[in-house]
Design a protein around this motif. Sequence first.
Motif, short mmCIF file in Angstrom:
data_model
loop_
_atom_site.label_atom_id
_atom_site.label_comp_id
_atom_site.label_asym_id
_atom_site.label_seq_id
_atom_site.Cartn_x
_atom_site.Cartn_y
_atom_site.Cartn_z
N THR A 79 0.83 -1.20 0.00
CA THR A 79 0.00 0.00 0.00
C THR A 79 0.86 1.24 0.00
O THR A 79 1.54 1.54 0.97
N TYR A 99 -7.19 5.24 0.66
CA TYR A 99 -7.99 4.87 -0.51
C TYR A 99 -7.26 3.89 -1.41
O TYR A 99 -7.88 3.03 -2.03
N MET A 132 -5.29 1.70 -0.25
CA MET A 132 -5.41 0.44 0.48
C MET A 132 -6.77 -0.21 0.23
O MET A 132 -6.86 -1.43 0.11
N ILE A 133 -7.82 0.62 0.11
CA ILE A 133 -9.15 0.08 -0.18
C ILE A 133 -9.09 -0.78 -1.45
O ILE A 133 -9.60 -1.88 -1.49
N LEU A 136 -6.53 -2.28 -2.84
CA LEU A 136 -5.76 -3.51 -2.63
C LEU A 136 -6.55 -4.55 -1.86
O LEU A 136 -6.58 -5.72 -2.22
N THR A 153 -9.29 -5.99 -4.20
CA THR A 153 -8.89 -6.98 -5.19
C THR A 153 -8.43 -8.28 -4.53
O THR A 153 -8.69 -9.35 -5.04
N GLU A 154 -7.75 -8.17 -3.39
CA GLU A 154 -7.27 -9.40 -2.74
C GLU A 154 -8.42 -10.18 -2.10
O GLU A 154 -8.48 -11.39 -2.21
N THR A 158 -18.34 -2.84 0.90
CA THR A 158 -18.79 -1.45 0.90
C THR A 158 -19.27 -1.04 2.29
O THR A 158 -18.99 0.05 2.77
N VAL A 206 -16.32 -0.36 4.47
CA VAL A 206 -15.74 0.96 4.19
C VAL A 206 -16.58 2.04 4.86
O VAL A 206 -16.05 2.96 5.49
N GLY A 216 -7.19 0.81 7.15
CA GLY A 216 -6.44 -0.44 7.04
C GLY A 216 -6.65 -1.33 8.26
O GLY A 216 -6.90 -2.52 8.14
N LEU A 237 -5.42 2.74 -9.31
CA LEU A 237 -5.89 1.79 -8.29
C LEU A 237 -7.19 2.27 -7.66
O LEU A 237 -8.15 1.52 -7.49
N ILE A 238 -7.22 3.56 -7.30
CA ILE A 238 -8.40 4.10 -6.63
C ILE A 238 -9.59 4.14 -7.60
O ILE A 238 -10.72 3.81 -7.23
N SER A 279 -10.06 2.04 -10.00
CA SER A 279 -10.56 0.66 -10.10
C SER A 279 -11.41 0.30 -8.90
O SER A 279 -12.42 -0.40 -9.05
N ALA A 323 -13.29 2.20 -7.15
CA ALA A 323 -14.62 2.79 -7.32
C ALA A 323 -15.42 2.01 -8.37
O ALA A 323 -16.58 1.67 -8.16
N ILE A 361 0.16 1.71 6.62
CA ILE A 361 -0.81 2.66 7.17
C ILE A 361 -0.06 3.84 7.79
O ILE A 361 0.84 3.65 8.61
N VAL A 364 -19.29 4.72 -2.60
CA VAL A 364 -18.59 4.69 -3.88
C VAL A 364 -18.22 6.11 -4.30
O VAL A 364 -17.12 6.36 -4.80
N ILE A 417 -15.18 7.35 -2.47
CA ILE A 417 -13.92 6.83 -3.01
C ILE A 417 -13.57 7.54 -4.32
O ILE A 417 -12.41 7.78 -4.62
N THR A 454 -3.80 0.90 -15.79
CA THR A 454 -4.01 0.25 -14.48
C THR A 454 -5.46 -0.19 -14.31
O THR A 454 -5.72 -1.34 -13.93
N VAL A 484 -9.63 -4.06 -13.70
CA VAL A 484 -11.06 -4.29 -13.83
C VAL A 484 -11.37 -5.37 -14.87
O VAL A 484 -12.20 -6.24 -14.65
N PRO A 513 -3.12 -5.67 -8.11
CA PRO A 513 -2.47 -4.36 -8.06
C PRO A 513 -0.99 -4.44 -7.70
O PRO A 513 -0.22 -3.57 -8.08
#
Lengths: 193, 178
Positions: A36, A41, A43-44, A46, A49-50, A64, A67, A78, A141-142, A144, A146, B58, B120, B123, B147, B152, B158
């Motif tokens: 991260t 955001y 981190m969200i 990552l 996707t994981e 969601t 979050v 995190g 990343l961010i 994606s 969203a 973090i 959403v 973010i 990316t 997607v 990532p």
Amino acid sequence: MDYPLRSTPRPFSLLLYPTMIYLNLFITFFKIGLFTFGGGYAMISLIQTEIVVNKQWIDAATFTDIVAISQMTPGPIGINSATYVGYTVTGNVWGSALATFAVCLPSFIIILLIALLYKQFKQNRWFNAALKGIKPVVVGLIASAAILLVTPDNFVDWKSWALFGGAFVATWWGKKSPITIIIVAGLLGLLLY
Amino acid sequence: MNIYLQLFSSFAKIGAFTIGGGYAMIPLIQREVVERKKWLDKEEFLDVLAISQSAPGILIINISIFIGEKMRGVKGSIVSALGSALPSFIMILVIAYFFENYKDNEIVARIFQGIRPAVVALIAVPLITLSKSANLNIYTSFIPIITVLLIVLLGISPIWIILSGALLGLFHFYFTRR
């Protein structure tokens, strides 16, 4: 509780062995902590996707909700998501503790190393060059994160889109805090659905 | 008061009272660590901040590990990190316990149906400021687009894209440095 498997069975997947769930949880959150860059955001995306896409431990709607809860409660997202996901995946406190420990461990190793090499690190041009390459990736990343959260569970009808638009405008132009947004959206949800 | 106890309580206070995390915490940390406790001067704090921001992980955990280490070595760093993580850990654990039991409750379900699209949006908004601060130009603006497509559409992790971004940055630096 049972452990959700991927749609295509992988015989060597750690997920097939319930006791290995802890090891799997540890490795996953260690990776999240290690990769991260660029704050909460990033981190969200990552975590998403994981944990949602790859491991399918929780679905997009639950993620969601996590979050949302993270935004309303104190503390970094995190830690909040590691604690929450650790709990839902294993069903107990130890899963939470392990995931939270795992997401912090890379920070320990890296910050302690940096503290040792403080002077050299501060003006390391190679490190800064690598960071410069990561920055535009974080934007993607961010984005994606969203996009991947626009699921049929999260957006059930046109009212969902109206709420999305309203929240976007209120945050960007109205400069309203996330807590206000979430509380108002929750009340509207109660009225509209 | 014992220094370990002080480190723990200072960071626990910061962890317990900053909602949303990240950058909202920085002024609070500064007030506590620089102005009240005088563990660091302002310049040292800015150094700690810069390094904690560029290291992975973090932000508040990085900062507390760094400051704890400066004060009392590895032991200090463990106590500080524990302090900043513990309040949210306990709070989320309690919430997770109740939420897992009540999320199918009709009223809770309706409330969260309204909240989800708003999240959403929360973010999506930082994307605007972030793409400004990343100094995107005609060439580099392809990076976020690629990316998104890789993640997607192809489901690529990532992690690989972050590593590629770092490599790209290194190559660019290597070939343009003189």
